[in-house]
Each structure stands twice: as structure tokens, then as C-alpha cells.
Design a protein around this motif. Structure first.
Motif, mmCIF file in Angstrom:
data_model
loop_
_atom_site.group_PDB
_atom_site.id
_atom_site.type_symbol
_atom_site.label_atom_id
_atom_site.label_comp_id
_atom_site.label_asym_id
_atom_site.label_seq_id
_atom_site.Cartn_x
_atom_site.Cartn_y
_atom_site.Cartn_z
ATOM 1 N N GLU A 141 32.084 16.994 -16.134
ATOM 2 C CA GLU A 141 32.249 17.067 -14.747
ATOM 3 C C GLU A 141 30.932 17.376 -14.179
ATOM 4 N N ASP A 142 29.972 18.116 -14.827
ATOM 5 C CA ASP A 142 28.672 18.523 -14.381
ATOM 6 C C ASP A 142 27.641 17.614 -14.477
ATOM 7 N N LYS A 143 27.709 16.523 -14.987
ATOM 8 C CA LYS A 143 26.753 15.499 -15.343
ATOM 9 C C LYS A 143 27.222 14.267 -14.622
ATOM 10 N N ILE A 144 26.696 13.873 -13.375
ATOM 11 C CA ILE A 144 26.879 12.988 -12.645
ATOM 12 C C ILE A 144 25.799 11.999 -12.221
ATOM 13 N N GLY A 145 25.680 11.025 -11.751
ATOM 14 C CA GLY A 145 24.639 10.085 -11.340
ATOM 15 C C GLY A 145 24.639 9.774 -9.661
ATOM 16 N N LYS A 146 24.030 8.867 -9.517
ATOM 17 C CA LYS A 146 23.980 8.288 -8.230
ATOM 18 C C LYS A 146 25.041 7.566 -7.658
ATOM 19 N N PRO A 147 25.661 7.560 -6.602
ATOM 20 C CA PRO A 147 26.938 6.857 -6.196
ATOM 21 C C PRO A 147 26.292 5.330 -6.072
ATOM 22 N N LEU A 148 27.334 4.390 -6.388
ATOM 23 C CA LEU A 148 27.150 3.369 -6.244
ATOM 24 C C LEU A 148 27.807 2.337 -5.244
ATOM 25 N N SER A 149 28.413 3.044 -4.375
ATOM 26 C CA SER A 149 29.231 2.639 -3.037
ATOM 27 C C SER A 149 29.445 3.566 -2.075
ATOM 28 N N PRO A 150 29.568 3.312 -0.754
ATOM 29 C CA PRO A 150 29.930 3.932 0.272
ATOM 30 C C PRO A 150 31.301 4.933 -0.213
ATOM 31 N N TYR A 151 32.178 4.391 -0.850
ATOM 32 C CA TYR A 151 33.508 5.018 -1.241
ATOM 33 C C TYR A 151 32.876 6.375 -2.099
ATOM 34 N N ALA A 152 32.150 5.907 -2.988
ATOM 35 C CA ALA A 152 31.605 7.195 -3.992
ATOM 36 C C ALA A 152 30.966 8.045 -3.221
ATOM 37 N N VAL A 153 29.990 7.541 -2.224
ATOM 38 C CA VAL A 153 29.451 8.706 -1.558
ATOM 39 C C VAL A 153 30.295 9.716 -0.753
ATOM 40 N N THR A 154 31.473 9.153 -0.149
ATOM 41 C CA THR A 154 32.382 9.955 0.773
ATOM 42 C C THR A 154 33.203 10.951 -0.362
ATOM 43 N N LYS A 155 33.414 10.645 -1.447
ATOM 44 C CA LYS A 155 34.129 11.341 -2.387
ATOM 45 C C LYS A 155 33.361 12.426 -3.017
ATOM 46 N N TYR A 156 32.112 12.306 -3.151
ATOM 47 C CA TYR A 156 31.216 13.336 -3.579
ATOM 48 C C TYR A 156 30.843 14.435 -2.431
ATOM 49 N N VAL A 157 30.813 13.716 -1.364
ATOM 50 C CA VAL A 157 30.615 14.648 -0.052
ATOM 51 C C VAL A 157 31.844 15.794 -0.052
ATOM 52 N N ASN A 158 32.911 15.084 -0.064
ATOM 53 C CA ASN A 158 34.250 16.064 -0.305
ATOM 54 C C ASN A 158 33.910 17.182 -1.222
ATOM 55 N N GLU A 159 33.562 16.867 -2.368
ATOM 56 C CA GLU A 159 33.346 18.050 -3.369
ATOM 57 C C GLU A 159 32.289 19.061 -2.874
ATOM 58 N N LEU A 160 31.235 18.532 -1.962
ATOM 59 C CA LEU A 160 30.000 19.530 -1.463
ATOM 60 C C LEU A 160 30.788 20.246 -0.406
ATOM 61 N N TYR A 161 31.567 19.710 0.526
ATOM 62 C CA TYR A 161 32.379 20.438 1.478
ATOM 63 C C TYR A 161 33.182 21.427 1.010
ATOM 64 N N ALA A 162 34.047 21.111 0.073
ATOM 65 C CA ALA A 162 35.255 21.803 -0.513
ATOM 66 C C ALA A 162 34.245 23.016 -1.123
ATOM 67 N N ASP A 163 33.394 23.062 -1.659
ATOM 68 C CA ASP A 163 32.592 24.006 -2.358
ATOM 69 C C ASP A 163 31.996 25.046 -1.019
ATOM 70 N N VAL A 164 31.482 24.346 -0.221
ATOM 71 C CA VAL A 164 30.798 25.059 0.921
ATOM 72 C C VAL A 164 32.026 26.031 1.632
ATOM 73 N N PHE A 165 33.473 25.473 1.744
ATOM 74 C CA PHE A 165 34.351 26.118 2.193
ATOM 75 C C PHE A 165 34.927 27.218 1.539
#
Length: 327
Positions: A141-165
Motif C-alpha cells: 500500500e505505501d509503495k506507489i508509482g506515477k499514475p498511467l491514466s487520468p482514471y488513476a489520477v482521480t483515484k489517487y486524488v480520492n485517497e488524498l482528499y479522504a486523508d485530509v478530511f
């Protein structure tokens, strides 16, 4: 695996979709009140037809991009299972704007609505696509790379937002990185159909499926009942270390696309022997596809008591039977 969860009011966004409808049905069977929020862009009325008139089921036909629909859905609820999203890597490459509006703006709307309604816990569908170009296997879980698609970007942003909330507002969040989920009610039709239902539908019609590449790309295919278990465990966990965390949800194994085709032909030929003789075609690799995907599920086992019961083979037998009876 027995999970005790009853008498709660739970929102399932995307509840008329493949995973969402299975979650709704399970929660109703466990004697919970279920609110389904769906705009039917990818979800289907037929997925919820067997329980749409259930006394504990409420359908809100609305859109997560509309904050008022989100607020209406979470009014008086205990938990949110956020499944609504525009899936598919190819779709996001073709239309990154709509993918972002649904998966990021819609996600933020649900977080805001849940915070304001004082929802106890917000469990959401994350994605294995977040691992991007990371070549390490199995995926931790704590070892990720750079996203390869717009979809992947959006799902990573979800994780960042959830952490902030969680850190800013105290909203309990848990993200579940799904790995190639398959099973009953997954749509075999359409331009963005997932590989398993698509291949099943083609084999049943006597058609030759096309594998992208040489078939040696591998996936940690995950039967939907494993995903249901992970969601339920995320709702009931009283382990404080489990909150505000991301988990891989998979079986913890990997099979190539060539393996998948072999199993599908074997299981489907039990219903129609001619399927065993159908050859497959090979095309180009798809842009944005991760070559290999294999999840470590140790973190979910340790903190959520996750114990998946369905291997690819066991899940495929169930799925093939369902498709044969329902397509």
C-alpha cells in the motif's frame, strides 16, 4: 465469513452498479436500511430490480456531481459506502474531463455531505490503478508509482482528499484499492466492458475474444464476494489503527490473461462443449495498462481481519454459472 452488521442506515453510492448492487443486496439481507444514490449512467435498474420494493430500500435517482443530491442521500445515515465512479482506463483517456468531474468533484461532494451530516464512517472504492508505473510485486500500500491514466489520477486524488478530511474534520475514512473485480451483474456489453464479462459474453456467442498483447500481462482477479467482505469489515472495525487507511482488496494471487482464457473455456464448455474449440485473437497492448498486478493483502488481514474466500478459479465457476443463467 460471518460479519455482524444490522439495524444501520447505510448509503451506497453507485448502488445500481455491479459492485454497488451486490453491496445493497447483502446489507438488506443483514436487516439494514439501505439508501441507493445512482444516476444510472453506468448502473442499471435491472441490477436492483429484485429488491427495489424492499421495505428497507430507498432509491434516490441523483448525481454525485450535485451537492444537494449528496446531502439528501446522507441525511440521518450511519455509514457511507462510496462506489459511484466512472471506471475504465480507456474511457478516462478518451474523456478525462468527465472522469475528473465524477471521480474527483463528485467524491469531494460526498465527503462534504458526509462531514456535514456527521456520518460515522466513509468507506470508499479506491483502485489498484494507483500503483501506476511501480514495478515492485506484490503491490504494498505505501509503495506507489506515477499514475498511467487520468482514471488513476482521480483515484489517487480520492485517497488524498479522504486523508485530509480525516485529519482536518475527523471524518473516519477507509479506502479499498480494488484489484480487477469480477462476478455476478458485471456488464458484458458496451465499449468499456471489463475483460471477464466481455470474454464470457463473446465465448457464449461463439465469438473469438481479442487479448490485448501476448496474453502474459497478469492480474490479481478478485471475485465480488471478497470485495463485499472487505466493505463490511471496514464498516464494523473497532480497531483505531484501521481507520484513515488504504487497503488492497484482492485474493493475493496473480494469473495471466492466457490463464484466464484457459479457465473460461474449461468452465464454459461444461455448458456448451463447442466453446472449448474457440480460438482467441491477439491485438496491441492498451495505452495506460499496467503490465502486472499482484496485491499483498497482509495489511487488510492484520487490521481488518480480511480473509478472502474466493480464488480466481472458484469465483469464475460462480460467475460463469450466473452468466449462463442470466445472459
Amino acid at each position: 465469513m460471518k460479519v455482524n452488521l444490522s439495524g444501520k442506515r447505510i448509503v451506497v453510492t453507485g448502488g445500481a452498479g455491479f459492485i454497488g448492487s451486490n453491496l445493497c443486496e447483502t446489507l438488506l439481507d443483514m436487516e439494514n436500511k439501505v439508501v441507493c444514490l445512482d444516476n444510472f449512467s453506468t448502473g442499471k435498474k435491472e441490477n436492483i430490480s429484485s429488491f427495489i420494493n424492499h421495505e428497507n430500500f430507498t432509491l434516490i435517482e441523483g448525481d454525485i456531481r450535485n451537492i444537494n443530491d449528496c446531502k439528501k442521500s446522507v441525511d440521518g445515515v450511519d455509514f457511507v459506502l462510496h462506489q459511484a465512479a466512472l471506471g475504465s482506463v480507456p474511457r478516462s483517456i478518451k474523456d478525462p474531463l468527465t472522469t475528473n468531474e465524477v471521480n474527483v468533484s463528485g467524491f469531494l461532494n460526498m465527503l462534504i455531505a458526509s462531514r456535514d451530516a456527521k456520518v460515522k464512517r466513509f468507506v470508499y472504492a479506491a483502485s489498484s490503478s494507483t500503483y501506476g508505473d511501480s514495478k515492485s510485486l506484490p503491490k504494498i500500500e505505501d509503495k506507489i508509482g506515477k499514475p498511467l491514466s487520468p482514471y488513476a489520477v482521480t483515484k489517487y486524488v480520492n485517497e488524498l482528499y479522504a486523508d485530509v478530511f480525516f485529519k482536518t474534520y475527523g471524518l473516519e475514512t477507509i479506502g479499498l484499492r480494488y484489484f480487477n473485480v469480477f462476478g455476478r451483474r458485471q456488464d458484458p456489453k458496451g465499449a468499456y466492458a471489463a475483460v471477464i464479462p466481455k470474454f464470457v459474453g463473446q465465448f457464449m456467442n461463439g465469438e473469438s475474444p481479442t487479448i490485448n498483447g501476448d496474453g502474459n500481462y497478469s492480474r490479481d482477479f478478485t471475485y465480488v464476494d471478497n470485495v463485499i467482505q472487505a466493505n463490511l469489515l471496514s464498516l464494523i472495525s473497532e480497531n483505531k489503527k484501521a481507520i484513515n487507511n488504504i487497503y488492497n482488496v484482492a485474493f493475493g494471487d496473480r494469473n495471466t490473461l492466457n490463464d484466464l482464457v484457459k479457465y473460461l473455456k474449461e468452465y464454459l464448455s461444461e455448458f456448451d462443449s463447442k466453446i472449448k474449440g474457440i480460438e482467441v485473437n491477439h491485438g496491441e497492448n492498451r495505452i495506460g495498462d499496467i503490465p502486472h498486478s499482484h496485491a499483498s493483502i497482509e495489511k487488510a488481514k492484520e487490521l481488518l481481519n480480511y480473509n478472502p474466500q474466493f480464488s480466481l478459479q472458484k469465483g469464475l465457476k460462480e460467475a460463469v454459472k450466473w452468466y449462463w443463467e442470466n445472459l
